[in-house]
Write an enzyme that holds these catalytic residues in place. Structure first.
Site, PDB file in Angstrom:
ATOM      1  N   LYS A 148      32.073 -90.874  20.487  1.00  0.00           N
ATOM      2  CA  LYS A 148      31.376 -91.921  21.249  1.00  0.00           C
ATOM      3  C   LYS A 148      30.165 -92.440  20.505  1.00  0.00           C
ATOM      4  CE  LYS A 148      32.806 -91.199  26.002  1.00  0.00           C
ATOM      5  NZ  LYS A 148      32.409 -90.994  27.384  1.00  0.00           N
ATOM      6  N   LYS A 203      43.456 -92.553  22.116  1.00  0.00           N
ATOM      7  CA  LYS A 203      43.506 -92.294  23.555  1.00  0.00           C
ATOM      8  C   LYS A 203      43.349 -93.595  24.352  1.00  0.00           C
ATOM      9  CE  LYS A 203      39.823 -90.557  25.598  1.00  0.00           C
ATOM     10  NZ  LYS A 203      38.734 -89.741  26.119  1.00  0.00           N
ATOM     11  N   LYS A 230      38.619 -96.433  28.839  1.00  0.00           N
ATOM     12  CA  LYS A 230      37.928 -97.551  29.499  1.00  0.00           C
ATOM     13  C   LYS A 230      37.189 -98.403  28.484  1.00  0.00           C
ATOM     14  CE  LYS A 230      37.138 -94.777  33.649  1.00  0.00           C
ATOM     15  NZ  LYS A 230      36.262 -93.818  34.305  1.00  0.00           N
TER      16      LYS A 230
HETATM   17  P1  AMP Z   1      36.679 -90.243  32.877  1.00  0.00           P
HETATM   18  O1  AMP Z   1      37.172 -91.595  33.188  1.00  0.00           O
HETATM   19  O2  AMP Z   1      36.266 -90.116  31.453  1.00  0.00           O
HETATM   20  O3  AMP Z   1      35.677 -89.751  33.850  1.00  0.00           O
HETATM   21  O4  AMP Z   1      37.933 -89.277  33.025  1.00  0.00           O
HETATM   22  C1  AMP Z   1      38.372 -88.786  34.262  1.00  0.00           C
HETATM   23  C2  AMP Z   1      39.561 -87.879  34.080  1.00  0.00           C
HETATM   24  O5  AMP Z   1      40.631 -88.607  33.473  1.00  0.00           O
HETATM   25  C3  AMP Z   1      39.308 -86.673  33.167  1.00  0.00           C
HETATM   26  O6  AMP Z   1      39.963 -85.543  33.706  1.00  0.00           O
HETATM   27  C4  AMP Z   1      39.939 -87.061  31.858  1.00  0.00           C
HETATM   28  O7  AMP Z   1      40.381 -85.951  31.121  1.00  0.00           O
HETATM   29  C5  AMP Z   1      41.111 -87.895  32.334  1.00  0.00           C
HETATM   30  N1  AMP Z   1      41.506 -88.874  31.311  1.00  0.00           N
HETATM   31  C6  AMP Z   1      40.769 -89.910  30.835  1.00  0.00           C
HETATM   32  N2  AMP Z   1      41.451 -90.599  29.891  1.00  0.00           N
HETATM   33  C7  AMP Z   1      42.657 -89.981  29.779  1.00  0.00           C
HETATM   34  C8  AMP Z   1      43.836 -90.226  28.980  1.00  0.00           C
HETATM   35  N3  AMP Z   1      43.897 -91.255  28.125  1.00  0.00           N
HETATM   36  N4  AMP Z   1      44.895 -89.397  29.132  1.00  0.00           N
HETATM   37  C9  AMP Z   1      44.851 -88.353  30.020  1.00  0.00           C
HETATM   38  N5  AMP Z   1      43.782 -88.077  30.793  1.00  0.00           N
HETATM   39  C10 AMP Z   1      42.701 -88.879  30.682  1.00  0.00           C
END
Ligand code: AMP
Ligand code: TRP
Length: 341
Positions: free
Chosen positions: A115, A198, A201
């Site tokens: 990041k 990956k 967002k």
């Molecule tokens: P975040 O949006 O970063 O708060 O992520 C929320 C949840 O989504 C966490 O458990 C992450 O590990 C999961 N997550 C985010 N991006 C991915 C992805 N590309 N593939 C699988 N899980 C994801």
């Protein structure tokens, strides 16, 4: 203090709209876990502000993630759904943990390196110390299991190290050593534009991800445009592993359909991408459209949504407060030690 044996905590940031990676890597798994565990699901707004968030939209996004939990099938009566910043014990315990965690441990976090990139002198201190807050989110509830996507595994290992060091340093078995639950076929959903990156967002390309709020036409279009190679679909898992874009679409199909990747390969192996992409577009929109319709419905009933958030806050505090009091006592803080006359 009562020690839970099957308590879950997990969190999702309100830092943008939710995408298919959030759904398949996290939220969809929460739905099935709610029957086996006592669950705390948290919208982690304190995490979101480690990078700039527009104050004019943060509250709206916080409600949207709460609505997405409910719309995906998480029962707000059975589970505790709450907003992180409303439970002050998270940030308080995070401070103690920042005095337990070592610089070397945090220096190893690959998500920070990704990041921050070349900009590491100019990102917030919070972005660096964020895993100590994540450890506090989990351990303030004495959670034993943490369902997350694969990208969070290293943060979970750090949480385990913090719990262990706290228990050792103070000769107390207060914190459980929580287990990650990295479940389902799509543990790491990749970008539709680049199968080695990956889905996230923050990717500048809209075509790299499917949002929970995308219309059916949009979903179908994004899948049609997803990067693939000129060959027909792989006909074995071995073969698929060498072709990241194909493997990504196959695992997304499997996860959405509650089957496994090998089964999808046995149906589509050797066929052209065009038919497979049509079917995947249909499948994805049939699973996601009801969720986004329900999110819209919930967002128009703010009174109901806010009542869930308020009762979640109360339930969360009733569990978190005694744990923080115990930490104060263990550390030797004066806090509750003033004798009453
Ligand atoms: P975040 O949006 O970063 O708060 O992520 C929320 C949840 O989504 C966490 O458990 C992450 O590990 C999961 N997550 C985010 N991006 C991915 C992805 N590309 N593939 C699988 N899980 C994801
Ligand atoms: N760090 C997680 C992410 O970016 C979100 C998160 C914050 C979390 N606190 C948590 C996940 C506690 C699980 C448990 O995806």
């Amino acid at each position: 203090m009562e020690k839970p044996t099957n308590r879950i905590l997990s969190g999702v940031q309100p830092s943008g709209d939710l995408h298919l990676g959030n759904y398949l890597g996290a939220i969809k798994n929460f739905v099935s876990l709610q029957h086996k565990y006592e669950c705390f699901f948290c919208v982690v707004d304190l995490h979101a502000i480690t990078v700039w968030q527009d104050p004019a939209t943060l509250a709206q996004k916080t409600r949207e993630v709460t609505a997405a939990f409910i719309a995906s099938g998480i029962d707000p009566k059975k589970n505790t759904l709450f907003v992180q910043s409303q439970v002050p014990q998270h940030a308080q315990l995070a401070w103690m943990f920042s005095c337990i965690a070592r610089m070397g441990w945090l220096n190893r976090m690959t998500q920070f390196k990704d990041k921050a990139g070349k900009n590491s002198e100019n990102v917030s201190v919070g972005l660096f110390s964020y895993p100590t807050l994540m450890a506090a989110d989990i351990l303030i509830y004495l959670a034993t299991h943490v369902p997350v996507g694969e990208d969070q595994k290293q943060h979970l290992e750090l949480t385990r190290d913090i719990a262990q060091k706290f228990n050792n340093d103070f000769k107390h078995e207060l914190f459980p050593i929580p287990e990650p639950l990295i479940l389902g076929e799509a543990k790491r959903v990749m970008s539709l534009r680049d199968g080695t990156k990956k889905m996230s967002k923050s990717d500048p390309s809209d075509y790299s991800r499917i949002m929970l709020t995308d219309s059916k036409e949009n979903i179908v279009q994004k899948i049609k445009k997803a990067k693939t190679d000129p060959l027909p679909l792989p006909d074995s898992l071995e073969d698929a592993k060498a072709r990241p874009e194909a493997l990504n679409l196959l695992t997304i199909f499997a996860a959405l359909n509650d089957s496994d990747t090998e089964e999808v390969i046995s149906n589509y192996g050797g066929k052209e991408f065009s038919q497979f992409k049509n079917d995947l577009g249909e499948l994805a929109s049939s699973k996601l459209s009801p969720i986004s319709d329900e999110v819209n419905k919930l967002m128009s009933d703010k009174v109901y949504l806010d009542s869930i958030i308020v009762s979640g806050k109360e339930k969360a505090i009733s569990v978190a407060k005694p744990v923080l009091d115990k930490v104060f006592e263990i550390l030797g803080f004066l806090h509750n030690n003033i004798p009453k006359n």
